[in-house]
Every structure is written in C-alpha cells, then in structure tokens.
Design a protein around this motif. Structure first.
Motif, PDB file in Angstrom:
ATOM      1  N   ILE A 160       0.944  -1.322  -0.091  1.00 42.74           N
ATOM      2  CA  ILE A 160      -0.052  -0.016  -0.006  1.00 42.74           C
ATOM      3  C   ILE A 160       0.840   1.289   0.035  1.00 42.74           C
ATOM      4  CG2 ILE A 160      -1.763   1.251   1.122  1.00 42.74           C
ATOM      5  CD1 ILE A 160      -2.674  -1.562   2.564  1.00 42.74           C
ATOM      6  N   ARG A 161       2.036   1.105   0.710  1.00 45.55           N
ATOM      7  CA  ARG A 161       2.894   2.299   1.092  1.00 45.55           C
ATOM      8  C   ARG A 161       3.471   2.818  -0.685  1.00 45.55           C
ATOM      9  NH1 ARG A 161       8.266   2.451   0.835  1.00 45.55           N
ATOM     10  NH2 ARG A 161       9.536   4.344   1.472  1.00 45.55           N
ATOM     11  N   GLU A 162       3.691   1.658  -1.180  1.00 42.48           N
ATOM     12  CA  GLU A 162       4.290   1.805  -2.557  1.00 42.48           C
ATOM     13  C   GLU A 162       3.506   2.413  -3.571  1.00 42.48           C
ATOM     14  OE1 GLU A 162       5.918  -1.775  -4.171  1.00 42.48           O
ATOM     15  OE2 GLU A 162       7.043  -2.263  -2.523  1.00 42.48           O
ATOM     16  N   ALA A 215       1.569  11.872  -1.962  1.00 44.48           N
ATOM     17  CA  ALA A 215       1.740  11.048  -0.714  1.00 44.48           C
ATOM     18  C   ALA A 215       3.029  12.061   0.059  1.00 44.48           C
ATOM     19  CB  ALA A 215       2.220   9.595  -0.757  1.00 44.48           C
ATOM     20  N   PRO A 216       3.007  12.001   1.340  1.00 44.08           N
ATOM     21  CA  PRO A 216       4.035  12.717   1.794  1.00 44.08           C
ATOM     22  C   PRO A 216       5.277  12.083   1.643  1.00 44.08           C
ATOM     23  CG  PRO A 216       2.520  12.352   3.463  1.00 44.08           C
ATOM     24  CD  PRO A 216       2.031  11.572   2.404  1.00 44.08           C
ATOM     25  N   PRO A 217       6.592  13.026   1.459  1.00 47.50           N
ATOM     26  CA  PRO A 217       7.796  12.070   1.049  1.00 47.50           C
ATOM     27  C   PRO A 217       8.168  11.520   2.582  1.00 47.50           C
ATOM     28  CG  PRO A 217       8.160  14.794   1.158  1.00 47.50           C
ATOM     29  CD  PRO A 217       6.580  14.163   1.278  1.00 47.50           C
ATOM     30  N   GLY A 218       8.874  10.499   2.324  1.00 47.15           N
ATOM     31  CA  GLY A 218       9.357   9.613   3.849  1.00 47.15           C
ATOM     32  C   GLY A 218       8.100   9.126   4.424  1.00 47.15           C
ATOM     33  N   LEU A 219       7.021   8.734   3.589  1.00 46.42           N
ATOM     34  CA  LEU A 219       6.129   7.886   4.076  1.00 46.42           C
ATOM     35  C   LEU A 219       6.530   6.448   4.418  1.00 46.42           C
ATOM     36  CD1 LEU A 219       2.666   7.815   4.395  1.00 46.42           C
ATOM     37  CD2 LEU A 219       2.806   6.787   1.999  1.00 46.42           C
ATOM     38  N   THR A 220       6.134   6.137   5.539  1.00 41.42           N
ATOM     39  CA  THR A 220       6.446   4.676   6.048  1.00 41.42           C
ATOM     40  C   THR A 220       5.090   3.873   5.713  1.00 41.42           C
ATOM     41  OG1 THR A 220       5.609   4.985   8.217  1.00 41.42           O
ATOM     42  CG2 THR A 220       7.935   5.869   7.836  1.00 41.42           C
ATOM     43  N   ARG A 253      -0.956   4.299  10.868  1.00 38.15           N
ATOM     44  CA  ARG A 253      -1.179   5.563  10.936  1.00 38.15           C
ATOM     45  C   ARG A 253      -0.862   6.382  10.084  1.00 38.15           C
ATOM     46  NH1 ARG A 253      -0.380   6.268  17.280  1.00 38.15           N
ATOM     47  NH2 ARG A 253       1.018   4.751  16.860  1.00 38.15           N
ATOM     48  N   ALA A 254       0.368   6.217   9.615  1.00 39.94           N
ATOM     49  CA  ALA A 254       1.004   7.004   8.524  1.00 39.94           C
ATOM     50  C   ALA A 254       0.151   6.975   7.128  1.00 39.94           C
ATOM     51  CB  ALA A 254       2.513   6.782   8.277  1.00 39.94           C
ATOM     52  N   LEU A 255      -0.102   5.688   6.946  1.00 37.87           N
ATOM     53  CA  LEU A 255      -0.875   5.605   5.473  1.00 37.87           C
ATOM     54  C   LEU A 255      -2.302   6.085   5.765  1.00 37.87           C
ATOM     55  CD1 LEU A 255       0.009   1.875   5.127  1.00 37.87           C
ATOM     56  CD2 LEU A 255       1.075   3.789   3.518  1.00 37.87           C
ATOM     57  N   ALA A 256      -3.113   6.107   6.732  1.00 33.42           N
ATOM     58  CA  ALA A 256      -4.092   6.447   6.914  1.00 33.42           C
ATOM     59  C   ALA A 256      -4.219   8.134   6.854  1.00 33.42           C
ATOM     60  CB  ALA A 256      -4.907   6.061   8.145  1.00 33.42           C
ATOM     61  N   GLU A 257      -3.096   8.775   7.441  1.00 29.61           N
ATOM     62  CA  GLU A 257      -2.946  10.082   7.384  1.00 29.61           C
ATOM     63  C   GLU A 257      -2.859  10.579   5.872  1.00 29.61           C
ATOM     64  OE1 GLU A 257      -3.768  12.262   9.564  1.00 29.61           O
ATOM     65  OE2 GLU A 257      -2.957  14.244   8.681  1.00 29.61           O
ATOM     66  N   ALA A 258      -1.850   9.875   5.349  1.00 28.93           N
ATOM     67  CA  ALA A 258      -1.761  10.166   3.800  1.00 28.93           C
ATOM     68  C   ALA A 258      -2.914  10.142   2.867  1.00 28.93           C
ATOM     69  CB  ALA A 258      -0.488   9.150   3.388  1.00 28.93           C
ATOM     70  N   ALA A 259      -3.799   9.146   3.300  1.00 27.76           N
ATOM     71  CA  ALA A 259      -4.949   9.124   2.719  1.00 27.76           C
ATOM     72  C   ALA A 259      -5.924  10.151   3.006  1.00 27.76           C
ATOM     73  CB  ALA A 259      -5.763   7.847   2.886  1.00 27.76           C
TER      74      ALA A 259
END
Ligand code: SF4
Length: 475
Positions: free
Chosen positions: A167-169, A182-187, A191-197
């Motif tokens: 999903i990150r990819e 997506a924010p650079p450096g997304l892990t 929680r980071a994936l949900a925030e990006a969405a």
C-alpha cells in the motif's frame, strides 16, 4: 478506465494460480482471522439473542422480498414527497446512462464516491470515464484499489489481499497522479498511511460538488437512505456536495424505520466485529440549506427480479453484504477474491453472481462448485441464507444444462443405498465383484469429482462380509 473482471478465467483455473501466491495467502489469512475472531467475540456477547435477531433479520427480508412491488412503490412515493427524484434502471447499461446524464446536467467532470457494491457491479466508474467524468473513490480500501489499478477482492475490505508495504508503494507511486501526493518519507505504519489518505482526500471533499453513493438500507415508509461506514468519508460525501446520486439495488428495502433496529445490531457485528460502526448516515430527500440540495435515487434491478422468481435461489437477495461468509470460508481464505471473477466474491458471490448474470458463461457455471459445502457460511450469516442449499440447487441447474445426472439425484441414490442394510450389502458385494472394472475416472457428473481426486480402491471383501464370516467361525 479502471481494471475489470472481464477475461478472468473460470474459478478452477483462476484459483490454481491464486493459491500459488503465498504473499496474498498470508495477507488473507491474517486479515480474515482477525475479523473472524472479532465477530465471534461480539456475537458471543448476545448469547441466545443472536439467533433471535438472526431469525428476525431473515423474516423481515423475506417478507419485504415477497411484497417488493408494494414496498418499491411506497419508497418511490416517500422519496419524491421528501424532495428527491427516483429513477428506475432495468440493467447496468440503463443505470450507467442515467447517472452519466445526471452528472453531466450538473456541469461537473469530477465526482466523489462513497463505497458502493451496486456501482461496482455495474462498472459505473468506467461508464463515467467514457463520458469524460472522473470518479474518485473515497473509502480507504477502494482508494487503494483505484490508485493501484487493481480489482476489489473482498466486499468490505476490497484491498484485503494487499499488505501495508504494498500500500505504501502504491501511495508513493500513484497519489500525485490523482491529486495531493503522498508525503515524502511515508512509512508503512498504518497511522501514517491513513494520514496520507486523509490529506489526499480532504481537498477532494472540499472542492467536489457532486457525490455518488449506494445505500445499505432504504426505508420504504419514510424514504430514508442509510449508509454505515467506519472512516467518515461517507459522511463527507453525503453532506458536503450540492448533488447526491444514490444507486441502490431494489433488494435493499426495509419496510419501516423500526425494522432498521434489527439490522443495526446484525450488520456491524457481522462485518467489522463491532457493536456499532463509527458512522451511520441517514438522509431523507433534501433539506433546504442543509446538505445536498438535489437528490436522485437510482433503483437498480440488473437481474434481481429474475433471482426473485427462483424460490430457492432468491434467499440470496436477503444478503446485507456483511462479508462474514467470506471471512469464514476455507476456500476464500486460500484463493482470495479475484478468482471468483466478480465484485461479489466468496460464498455469497458463488450464489449471487451466477444468478444475477443468468448463468451465462463458463465463469458463472463454475462458481456454484467453488465450495466444499462445509456450511460455515450458513452458520455465520446474519440473515440465515442457506448458501449450501443454493449452491447445490445451482449445481443442479448446471448439471441439467450439461445433460448430466444432477448432484441431488446422486445424493438421493446414495441415500437409498445407505438407508437400507440389505441394499448396502448388495452394493458392497457388487462393488467387490467388479472391483477390477472400476475406472480411474468416472463418467458424467461424477467425473467432476474424479477430476481432482483418485477413485478409492474397492477392497475384495467388505468389513460386513468379513465380520459375518468371523462371527460364524467363532460361534
Ligand atoms: S451471505 Fe450472509 S454472511 Fe455473506 S455477506 Fe451476505 S449477509 Fe453476510
């Protein structure tokens, strides 16, 4: 144009490829077992009341289906009275044409979507794309599938086959193409994936003026539509735009507001394993100055009245799309959803898809066999759909079409032999005498069984015969 199930081979072939994919099997096993355990826990809290609720849910749905003509007309009157407009669509083509025309009338070329199985079923996004309209999925799992140009593999969690690294990819590769990157450096932290969405979707919600939804339920007496969801994206789509178009299968009706009480207890427990889902949105027509000022309800048939005519198969129309049968099915757990060649995978897909499509292809004919008939799906179904009964019923139809003896006839023959000691003894003696003549592959319907299994060796002497001789010798 987004991906389509067209061209996916029949289940046995597609499943063979799917079970070789160990990463997908791992993802599926973990996800289905997690939801399955949560469901068992919250259902267990209700003790015997669960079976009463289940029976009530089945009864309400059964009653509604029996009187569907009356309730549909009542729904149309209620929605119209509340300021909405009702449109009738006999099939996918008509539904897509209606929605396309309605969107074009708004002058918009972008729409936001609430997760909806009905619009997946009719491939609305592709129809809109052909008309120059872009549909943006806003449910997290649907967004992942859309960005990845993938296909949904589960009713509730369409991206269940993907792990968080995948999903990150997808987010890093595709989000910028569709809007906020997506924010650079997304892990791959959830929680980071949900925030990006969330960031990606937020600006879309704020500037899109037309939304498309489905509905979990449509209440005939009040004209109210109901959507249950977990993320709040639905609430955004249902309240912020000026125009709302809801595409709803005609089987989604419940007669009265109080009938909802039963389903509000059955659905969240069966789908996400929660006592109550985080967001339940209801709307009735339009309210001046509050929410969408234009509301259209597109009532979709697309094969449903044909299903209704089948006295055994029509119980599939009771389905409230909770996914409990998928999460518990040993076949689904190993093959995943794509192998079913439809937006409705798993046990419910195996009975609903061939009925909706009219058993019109090799893919449809294979689906009723995508089950071991273990019955786990029936045990968990909140509206008590006897999926194994419908599977056997549909297999009969396939067998009859091929001129084979049906599974029911074979079972009836087996019952006659096994229920008579004399008949069983005679059959065993005959089998022993003809043991060298038993072919490795049986003809007709039985051949479908021996395609994947060896015919067991028939012993020269049955246990019964050996026992009788032994008994005589000892006396
Ligand atoms: S068939 Fe029953 S268990 Fe399966 S999705 Fe429908 S309601 Fe849920």
């Amino acid at each position: 144009m987004s991906a389509t199930f067209l061209g996916i081979p029949p289940f046995p072939e597609a499943a063979r490829a799917a079970v070789d994919d160990s990463r997908t099997r791992h993802n599926l096993r973990r996800a289905t077992h997690t939801i399955r355990d949560k469901r068992a826990s919250v259902v267990g809290e209700l003790n015997d009341d669960w079976q009463l609720l289940r029976a009530e849910g089945a009864a309400v749905k059964e009653h509604t289906l029996r009187h569907l003509d009356r309730y549909l007309e009542q729904l149309e009157e209620s929605v119209t009275r509340a300021g909405g407009r009702v449109h009738w669509a006999a099939d996918a083509e008509e539904a897509n044409a209606i929605v396309t025309r309605l969107v074009k009338a708004t002058g918009e070329t972008d729409v936001v979507k609430v997760k909806s199985m009905a619009t997946q079923e009719i491939e609305l996004n592709n129809a809109l794309a052909e008309a120059g309209i872009t549909a943006y999925e806003t449910d997290l799992a649907e967004l992942i599938v859309q960005l990845g140009d993938d296909l949904p593999s589960h009713i509730l969690v369409p991206a269940i086959h993907l792990g968080r690294a995948q999903i990150r990819e997808i987010f890093l590769d595709q989000m910028a193409e569709w809007g906020t990157p997506a924010p650079p450096g997304l892990t791959d932290d959830p929680r980071a994936l949900a925030e990006a969405a969330r960031l990606h979707l937020r600006e879309r919600f704020l500037r899109t003026r037309t939304a498309i939804s489905g509905a979990n339920f449509a209440v005939a007496d009040s004209g109210t539509l109901v959507v249950l969801e977990s993320e709040g994206n639905g609430r955004m789509c249902l309240t912020l735009p000026q125009t709302l178009i809801s595409v709803v299968g005609i089987e989604k009706i419940v007669p009265t507001w109080s009938d909802l009480e039963v389903f509000m207890q059955l659905l969240p427990r069966s789908s996400t394993g929660e006592r109550m889902n985080p967001y339940t949105s209801t709307w009735t027509g339009v309210t001046p100055g509050d929410g969408p000022q234009e509301f259209h309800l597109v009532l979709l048939d697309n094969g449903r009245t044909d299903v209704l005519a089948d006295t055994v198969g029509r119980q599939a129309l009771r389905c409230i799309r909770c996914s409990a049968c998928l999460n518990t099915c040993p076949v689904y757990e190993r093959t995943g959803g794509h192998a079913y060649g439809s937006v409705y995978p798993g046990p419910i897909g195996a009975i609903l898809t061939p009925q909706l499509r009219g058993m019109s292809s090799a893919v449809d004919e294979a689906l009723p066999y995508a089950s071991s008939l273990c019955g786990a799906c029936y045990e968990v179904c909140p509206v008590a759909i006897d999926i194994p009964e419908v599977l056997v019923h549909l297999r009969e139809e396939v067998s009859a079409g091929r001129g084979h003896l049906g599974e029911k006839a074979l079972m009836a023959g087996a019952e006659a032999v096994f229920s008579s000691s004399r008949a069983l003894g005679a059959a065993q003696r005959a089998a022993g005498l003809g043991r060298n003549l038993v072919p490795g592959h049986l003809p007709g319907t039985a051949g479908e069984w021996t395609d994947t299994r060896d015919v067991p060796d028939v012993p020269a002497e049955s246990f019964r015969s050996w026992w009788n001789k032994r008994g005589k010798g000892q006396r």
